[in-house]
Design a protein around this motif. Sequence first.
Motif, PDB file in Angstrom:
ATOM      1  N   MET A   1       0.847  -1.177   0.000  1.00  0.00           N
ATOM      2  CA  MET A   1       0.000   0.000   0.000  1.00  0.00           C
ATOM      3  C   MET A   1       0.895   1.243   0.000  1.00  0.00           C
ATOM      4  N   MET A   2       0.532   2.227  -0.822  1.00  0.00           N
ATOM      5  CA  MET A   2       1.292   3.471  -0.882  1.00  0.00           C
ATOM      6  C   MET A   2       0.695   4.476   0.094  1.00  0.00           C
ATOM      7  N   GLU A   3       1.557   5.228   0.718  1.00  0.00           N
ATOM      8  CA  GLU A   3       1.134   6.231   1.688  1.00  0.00           C
ATOM      9  C   GLU A   3       0.964   7.584   0.993  1.00  0.00           C
ATOM     10  N   LEU A   4      -0.066   8.312   1.368  1.00  0.00           N
ATOM     11  CA  LEU A   4      -0.296   9.647   0.845  1.00  0.00           C
ATOM     12  C   LEU A   4       0.395  10.648   1.767  1.00  0.00           C
ATOM     13  N   LYS A   5       1.353  11.388   1.211  1.00  0.00           N
ATOM     14  CA  LYS A   5       2.078  12.389   1.989  1.00  0.00           C
ATOM     15  C   LYS A   5       1.673  13.771   1.504  1.00  0.00           C
ATOM     16  N   THR A   6       1.629  14.707   2.438  1.00  0.00           N
ATOM     17  CA  THR A   6       1.269  16.077   2.095  1.00  0.00           C
ATOM     18  C   THR A   6       2.256  17.057   2.713  1.00  0.00           C
ATOM     19  N   GLU A   7       2.273  18.249   2.142  1.00  0.00           N
ATOM     20  CA  GLU A   7       3.061  19.355   2.671  1.00  0.00           C
ATOM     21  C   GLU A   7       2.160  20.590   2.678  1.00  0.00           C
ATOM     22  N   HIS A   8       2.075  21.272   3.814  1.00  0.00           N
ATOM     23  CA  HIS A   8       1.234  22.463   3.912  1.00  0.00           C
ATOM     24  C   HIS A   8       1.774  23.558   3.001  1.00  0.00           C
ATOM     25  N   LEU A   9       0.937  24.044   2.089  1.00  0.00           N
ATOM     26  CA  LEU A   9       1.329  25.133   1.200  1.00  0.00           C
ATOM     27  C   LEU A   9       0.941  26.487   1.774  1.00  0.00           C
ATOM     28  N   PHE A  10      -0.350  26.628   2.106  1.00  0.00           N
ATOM     29  CA  PHE A  10      -0.812  27.896   2.660  1.00  0.00           C
ATOM     30  C   PHE A  10      -2.231  27.757   3.188  1.00  0.00           C
ATOM     31  N   ASP A  11      -2.608  28.736   3.989  1.00  0.00           N
ATOM     32  CA  ASP A  11      -3.989  28.923   4.405  1.00  0.00           C
ATOM     33  C   ASP A  11      -4.517  30.122   3.639  1.00  0.00           C
ATOM     34  N   ALA A  12      -5.771  30.051   3.239  1.00  0.00           N
ATOM     35  CA  ALA A  12      -6.345  31.108   2.407  1.00  0.00           C
ATOM     36  C   ALA A  12      -7.679  31.574   2.963  1.00  0.00           C
ATOM     37  N   HIS A  13      -7.952  32.831   2.729  1.00  0.00           N
ATOM     38  CA  HIS A  13      -9.238  33.444   3.045  1.00  0.00           C
ATOM     39  C   HIS A  13      -9.666  34.196   1.787  1.00  0.00           C
ATOM     40  N   PHE A  14     -10.648  33.641   1.052  1.00  0.00           N
ATOM     41  CA  PHE A  14     -11.125  34.242  -0.190  1.00  0.00           C
ATOM     42  C   PHE A  14     -12.521  34.803   0.020  1.00  0.00           C
ATOM     43  N   PHE A 148     -19.513  36.982   2.770  1.00  0.00           N
ATOM     44  CA  PHE A 148     -19.467  35.636   2.215  1.00  0.00           C
ATOM     45  C   PHE A 148     -18.001  35.333   1.938  1.00  0.00           C
ATOM     46  N   TYR A 149     -17.484  34.260   2.513  1.00  0.00           N
ATOM     47  CA  TYR A 149     -16.070  33.945   2.319  1.00  0.00           C
ATOM     48  C   TYR A 149     -15.835  32.445   2.418  1.00  0.00           C
ATOM     49  N   VAL A 150     -14.632  32.057   1.959  1.00  0.00           N
ATOM     50  CA  VAL A 150     -14.193  30.669   2.015  1.00  0.00           C
ATOM     51  C   VAL A 150     -12.821  30.646   2.673  1.00  0.00           C
ATOM     52  N   ASP A 151     -12.647  29.790   3.656  1.00  0.00           N
ATOM     53  CA  ASP A 151     -11.342  29.578   4.294  1.00  0.00           C
ATOM     54  C   ASP A 151     -10.853  28.187   3.935  1.00  0.00           C
TER      55      ASP A 151
END
Length: 158
Positions: A1-14, A148-151
């Motif tokens: 089984m392959m593991e899914l790895k992530t790296e935090h890019l950014f937090d956004a407020h649109f 109205f926003y998206v985080d």
Amino acid sequence: MMELKTEHLFDAHFTVAPSPADWMVAGDGGYGTRVIAPVTGGTFEGPKLKGTARNFGADWLLIRHDNVAIVDVRIVLETGDGALIHMYYDGVLDLNEEQIKKMLQGEFPPEARAHTTPRFETGHEKYRWLNKLKAAAVGKVVRKPNEFYVDYSVYALR
């Protein structure tokens, strides 16, 4: 089984145009009802990039016949050093059938969870590494009176 790895890019407020009167409803083109909501700005910040979202873009939301809301966003990010980055993503809003019916009547729920898969495109040498990424984001859409926003928290898939 392959593991899914992530790296935090950014937090956004649109931010999104708060009034349904500012949105365009293109109607049912066969796949569902298309609602176009302008993205009016925002900010993003992470370990490798920081900046603002330009007032140039929109969510081309599709409310499908099976009561699934599909996000389809294209926006322009501008980094603090002036680089322009095209960010585009699709995904799904987690809404129930009653919330979908209200959306079709112009009433967005006060909050909804969103899962999206962003991609990036830029010609700026410093940020070309973004062109090779596929990302995943988790966030929430918030609707308040006159706001109205998206985080989002956005992660690169590694």
